[in-house]
Enzyme design. Sequence first.
Site, PDB file in Angstrom:
ATOM      1  N   ASP A  22       7.755   6.899   9.266  1.00  0.00           N
ATOM      2  CA  ASP A  22       7.599   8.314   9.623  1.00  0.00           C
ATOM      3  C   ASP A  22       8.104   8.601  11.039  1.00  0.00           C
ATOM      4  O   ASP A  22       7.950   7.781  11.944  1.00  0.00           O
ATOM      5  CB  ASP A  22       6.120   8.722   9.551  1.00  0.00           C
ATOM      6  CG  ASP A  22       5.551   8.628   8.143  1.00  0.00           C
ATOM      7  OD1 ASP A  22       6.308   8.310   7.211  1.00  0.00           O
ATOM      8  OD2 ASP A  22       4.340   8.874   7.978  1.00  0.00           O
TER       9      ASP A  22
ATOM     10  N   ALA B 145       7.112  -0.407  -5.789  1.00  0.00           N
ATOM     11  CA  ALA B 145       7.339  -0.824  -4.391  1.00  0.00           C
ATOM     12  C   ALA B 145       7.824   0.363  -3.562  1.00  0.00           C
ATOM     13  O   ALA B 145       8.707   1.107  -3.993  1.00  0.00           O
ATOM     14  CB  ALA B 145       8.376  -1.945  -4.334  1.00  0.00           C
ATOM     15  N   GLY B 146       7.234   0.513  -2.412  1.00  0.00           N
ATOM     16  CA  GLY B 146       7.626   1.645  -1.561  1.00  0.00           C
ATOM     17  C   GLY B 146       7.316   1.342  -0.110  1.00  0.00           C
ATOM     18  O   GLY B 146       6.571   0.410   0.205  1.00  0.00           O
TER      19      GLY B 146
ATOM     20  N   ARG C  62      -0.384  -5.987  -3.924  1.00  0.00           N
ATOM     21  CA  ARG C  62      -1.495  -5.311  -3.231  1.00  0.00           C
ATOM     22  C   ARG C  62      -1.440  -3.812  -3.492  1.00  0.00           C
ATOM     23  O   ARG C  62      -0.487  -3.307  -4.110  1.00  0.00           O
ATOM     24  CB  ARG C  62      -1.491  -5.594  -1.735  1.00  0.00           C
ATOM     25  CG  ARG C  62      -0.241  -5.177  -1.007  1.00  0.00           C
ATOM     26  CD  ARG C  62      -0.349  -5.672   0.434  1.00  0.00           C
ATOM     27  NE  ARG C  62       0.904  -5.665   1.139  1.00  0.00           N
ATOM     28  CZ  ARG C  62       1.288  -4.718   1.994  1.00  0.00           C
ATOM     29  NH1 ARG C  62       0.514  -3.682   2.220  1.00  0.00           N
ATOM     30  NH2 ARG C  62       2.433  -4.800   2.629  1.00  0.00           N
TER      31      ARG C  62
ATOM     32  N   PRO D 166       0.932  10.155  -7.156  1.00  0.00           N
ATOM     33  CA  PRO D 166      -0.432  10.160  -6.616  1.00  0.00           C
ATOM     34  C   PRO D 166      -0.533  10.912  -5.296  1.00  0.00           C
ATOM     35  O   PRO D 166       0.414  10.965  -4.523  1.00  0.00           O
ATOM     36  CB  PRO D 166      -0.724   8.672  -6.353  1.00  0.00           C
ATOM     37  CG  PRO D 166       0.450   7.892  -6.868  1.00  0.00           C
ATOM     38  CD  PRO D 166       1.598   8.858  -6.957  1.00  0.00           C
ATOM     39  N   GLY D 167      -1.729  11.446  -5.065  1.00  0.00           N
ATOM     40  CA  GLY D 167      -2.107  11.900  -3.726  1.00  0.00           C
ATOM     41  C   GLY D 167      -2.617  10.680  -2.970  1.00  0.00           C
ATOM     42  O   GLY D 167      -2.215   9.550  -3.264  1.00  0.00           O
ATOM     43  N   TYR D 168      -3.531  10.890  -2.031  1.00  0.00           N
ATOM     44  CA  TYR D 168      -3.980   9.769  -1.195  1.00  0.00           C
ATOM     45  C   TYR D 168      -4.947   8.861  -1.967  1.00  0.00           C
ATOM     46  O   TYR D 168      -5.943   9.321  -2.516  1.00  0.00           O
ATOM     47  CB  TYR D 168      -4.625  10.293   0.086  1.00  0.00           C
ATOM     48  CG  TYR D 168      -3.595  10.941   0.985  1.00  0.00           C
ATOM     49  CD1 TYR D 168      -2.816  10.160   1.829  1.00  0.00           C
ATOM     50  CD2 TYR D 168      -3.365  12.316   0.945  1.00  0.00           C
ATOM     51  CE1 TYR D 168      -1.834  10.740   2.634  1.00  0.00           C
ATOM     52  CE2 TYR D 168      -2.399  12.898   1.746  1.00  0.00           C
ATOM     53  CZ  TYR D 168      -1.632  12.101   2.586  1.00  0.00           C
ATOM     54  OH  TYR D 168      -0.668  12.678   3.363  1.00  0.00           O
TER      55      TYR D 168
ATOM     56  N   GLN E 163       8.156  13.208   7.427  1.00  0.00           N
ATOM     57  CA  GLN E 163       8.519  12.335   6.314  1.00  0.00           C
ATOM     58  C   GLN E 163       9.754  12.847   5.567  1.00  0.00           C
ATOM     59  O   GLN E 163       9.812  12.776   4.344  1.00  0.00           O
ATOM     60  CB  GLN E 163       7.353  12.225   5.315  1.00  0.00           C
ATOM     61  CG  GLN E 163       6.187  11.386   5.803  1.00  0.00           C
ATOM     62  CD  GLN E 163       5.267  10.962   4.672  1.00  0.00           C
ATOM     63  OE1 GLN E 163       5.087  11.687   3.699  1.00  0.00           O
ATOM     64  NE2 GLN E 163       4.683   9.789   4.807  1.00  0.00           N
TER      65      GLN E 163
ATOM     66  N   TYR F 184      11.040   9.944   3.416  1.00  0.00           N
ATOM     67  CA  TYR F 184      10.160   9.569   2.298  1.00  0.00           C
ATOM     68  C   TYR F 184      10.114  10.680   1.233  1.00  0.00           C
ATOM     69  O   TYR F 184      10.198  10.419   0.036  1.00  0.00           O
ATOM     70  CB  TYR F 184       8.769   9.290   2.863  1.00  0.00           C
ATOM     71  CG  TYR F 184       7.724   8.846   1.860  1.00  0.00           C
ATOM     72  CD1 TYR F 184       7.716   7.541   1.368  1.00  0.00           C
ATOM     73  CD2 TYR F 184       6.704   9.711   1.440  1.00  0.00           C
ATOM     74  CE1 TYR F 184       6.730   7.119   0.471  1.00  0.00           C
ATOM     75  CE2 TYR F 184       5.724   9.298   0.557  1.00  0.00           C
ATOM     76  CZ  TYR F 184       5.736   8.001   0.075  1.00  0.00           C
ATOM     77  OH  TYR F 184       4.758   7.592  -0.807  1.00  0.00           O
TER      78      TYR F 184
HETATM   79  P1  NDP Z   1       1.421  -1.010  -0.045  1.00  0.00           P
HETATM   80  O1  NDP Z   1       2.124  -0.843   1.266  1.00  0.00           O
HETATM   81  O2  NDP Z   1      -0.039  -1.323  -0.040  1.00  0.00           O
HETATM   82  O3  NDP Z   1       2.148  -2.145  -0.904  1.00  0.00           O
HETATM   83  C1  NDP Z   1       3.499  -2.070  -1.082  1.00  0.00           C
HETATM   84  C2  NDP Z   1       3.914  -3.171  -2.025  1.00  0.00           C
HETATM   85  O4  NDP Z   1       5.322  -3.053  -2.179  1.00  0.00           O
HETATM   86  C3  NDP Z   1       3.647  -4.569  -1.485  1.00  0.00           C
HETATM   87  O5  NDP Z   1       3.387  -5.454  -2.536  1.00  0.00           O
HETATM   88  C4  NDP Z   1       4.977  -4.913  -0.807  1.00  0.00           C
HETATM   89  O6  NDP Z   1       5.230  -6.316  -0.716  1.00  0.00           O
HETATM   90  C5  NDP Z   1       5.942  -4.258  -1.773  1.00  0.00           C
HETATM   91  N1  NDP Z   1       7.218  -3.958  -1.164  1.00  0.00           N
HETATM   92  C6  NDP Z   1       7.479  -3.203  -0.074  1.00  0.00           C
HETATM   93  N2  NDP Z   1       8.795  -3.200   0.185  1.00  0.00           N
HETATM   94  C7  NDP Z   1       9.373  -3.942  -0.784  1.00  0.00           C
HETATM   95  C8  NDP Z   1      10.697  -4.342  -1.051  1.00  0.00           C
HETATM   96  N3  NDP Z   1      11.705  -3.936  -0.293  1.00  0.00           N
HETATM   97  N4  NDP Z   1      10.931  -5.149  -2.121  1.00  0.00           N
HETATM   98  C9  NDP Z   1       9.916  -5.555  -2.919  1.00  0.00           C
HETATM   99  N5  NDP Z   1       8.633  -5.227  -2.698  1.00  0.00           N
HETATM  100  C10 NDP Z   1       8.373  -4.435  -1.638  1.00  0.00           C
HETATM  101  O7  NDP Z   1       1.755   0.304  -0.882  1.00  0.00           O
HETATM  102  P2  NDP Z   1       0.777   1.343  -1.632  1.00  0.00           P
HETATM  103  O8  NDP Z   1      -0.048   0.644  -2.630  1.00  0.00           O
HETATM  104  O9  NDP Z   1       0.123   2.196  -0.617  1.00  0.00           O
HETATM  105  O10 NDP Z   1       1.869   2.243  -2.369  1.00  0.00           O
HETATM  106  C11 NDP Z   1       2.473   1.857  -3.592  1.00  0.00           C
HETATM  107  C12 NDP Z   1       3.374   2.973  -4.064  1.00  0.00           C
HETATM  108  O11 NDP Z   1       2.602   4.164  -4.214  1.00  0.00           O
HETATM  109  C13 NDP Z   1       4.491   3.304  -3.088  1.00  0.00           C
HETATM  110  O12 NDP Z   1       5.667   3.625  -3.812  1.00  0.00           O
HETATM  111  C14 NDP Z   1       3.963   4.509  -2.346  1.00  0.00           C
HETATM  112  O13 NDP Z   1       5.011   5.313  -1.854  1.00  0.00           O
HETATM  113  C15 NDP Z   1       3.181   5.205  -3.449  1.00  0.00           C
HETATM  114  N6  NDP Z   1       2.106   6.076  -2.970  1.00  0.00           N
HETATM  115  C16 NDP Z   1       1.059   5.584  -2.229  1.00  0.00           C
HETATM  116  C17 NDP Z   1       0.010   6.412  -1.849  1.00  0.00           C
HETATM  117  C18 NDP Z   1      -1.189   5.895  -1.132  1.00  0.00           C
HETATM  118  O14 NDP Z   1      -2.111   6.680  -0.851  1.00  0.00           O
HETATM  119  N7  NDP Z   1      -1.268   4.618  -0.806  1.00  0.00           N
HETATM  120  C19 NDP Z   1       0.038   7.846  -2.160  1.00  0.00           C
HETATM  121  C20 NDP Z   1       1.185   8.262  -2.946  1.00  0.00           C
HETATM  122  C21 NDP Z   1       2.161   7.391  -3.316  1.00  0.00           C
HETATM  123  P3  NDP Z   1       4.906  -7.120   0.668  1.00  0.00           P
HETATM  124  O15 NDP Z   1       3.502  -6.734   1.022  1.00  0.00           O
HETATM  125  O16 NDP Z   1       5.050  -8.538   0.295  1.00  0.00           O
HETATM  126  O17 NDP Z   1       5.922  -6.649   1.663  1.00  0.00           O
END
Ligand code: NDP
Length: 240
Positions: free
Chosen positions: A88, A83-84, A12, A177-179, A144, A147
């Site tokens: 907070d 994955a992240g 996702r 990335p930003g938001y 954060q 983070y």
């Molecule tokens: P989401 O929370 O939408 O999705 C996170 C994904 O990572 C999911 O598929 C989740 O799986 C998976 N995940 C989380 N923890 C683990 C783990 N321990 N092991 C394996 N998979 C894991 O994240 P975003 O799309 O928002 O963010 C993606 C990346 O981009 C992150 O690293 C985030 O820090 C970075 N980012 C995001 C921004 C934003 O605006 N959204 C801005 C800047 C950076 P499951 O759902 O099954 O737990």
Amino acid sequence: MPRLALVTGGTRGIGAGIARALKEAGYRVVVNYFSADAVARDFEAASGIPVFKWDVSDFDACKAGIEDVRRQHGAVEILINNAGTVSDNKFENMDEAQWHRVLRVNLDSLFHMCQQVYPDMMANKWGRIVNIGSMNGQAGQLNQVNYVAAKSGMHGFTKALALEGAKHGITVNTVAPGYVDTYLMRNMPERILAKIIGKSPIHRLGTEAEIGHAVTFLVDEKSAWTTGSTITMNGGTHMY
Ligand code: NDP
């Protein structure tokens, strides 16, 4: 045969956008996820991209997961560490569990995952690693400390491994990335969203596809001269 790409957290949000972009560009793609089985099943059904479940914060789970991927699809040639997680809190209220969880998922995971795929990349004299950082890791952000520390650490990791990987044909880069318009942002209060968008001269959030586009550039055969770099994508927010 097209090269094999693995996107962690690819079921996702931004990871799914990256996985789709890589598939569209002609790569074989698999994704990893952690907990949301139904989301993973829906993603697999809609995209045709195979999903694998393990926790990137666990070294042994990464080892077993990559062995599984290798058995079914071959060696991973392109790794996207996406994955992240966040947890907070004001610094004075942040507990040890919040600190360690965020560091393990966002930063230790790079070590866990790269350790599994790096030997195959060395043997093949070719590899691409892209880490997904964050504008907040570059600029800092309230509440954060965990983070921001993890995402800043990612820049050091990227540069150090880029130096070592160069002689093996392996590039290592970060996209910060930003938001981005993921489902998380859709639940954000209007007032805060307006404030975030107001900081960008382009006046909108980024899209998952735009992040996917940058990653596709970095993993391309013709991007061999780009390593140890960060692509900053935040709609120009960083200029203020
Ligand atoms: P989401 O929370 O939408 O999705 C996170 C994904 O990572 C999911 O598929 C989740 O799986 C998976 N995940 C989380 N923890 C683990 C783990 N321990 N092991 C394996 N998979 C894991 O994240 P975003 O799309 O928002 O963010 C993606 C990346 O981009 C992150 O690293 C985030 O820090 C970075 N980012 C995001 C921004 C934003 O605006 N959204 C801005 C800047 C950076 P499951 O759902 O099954 O737990």
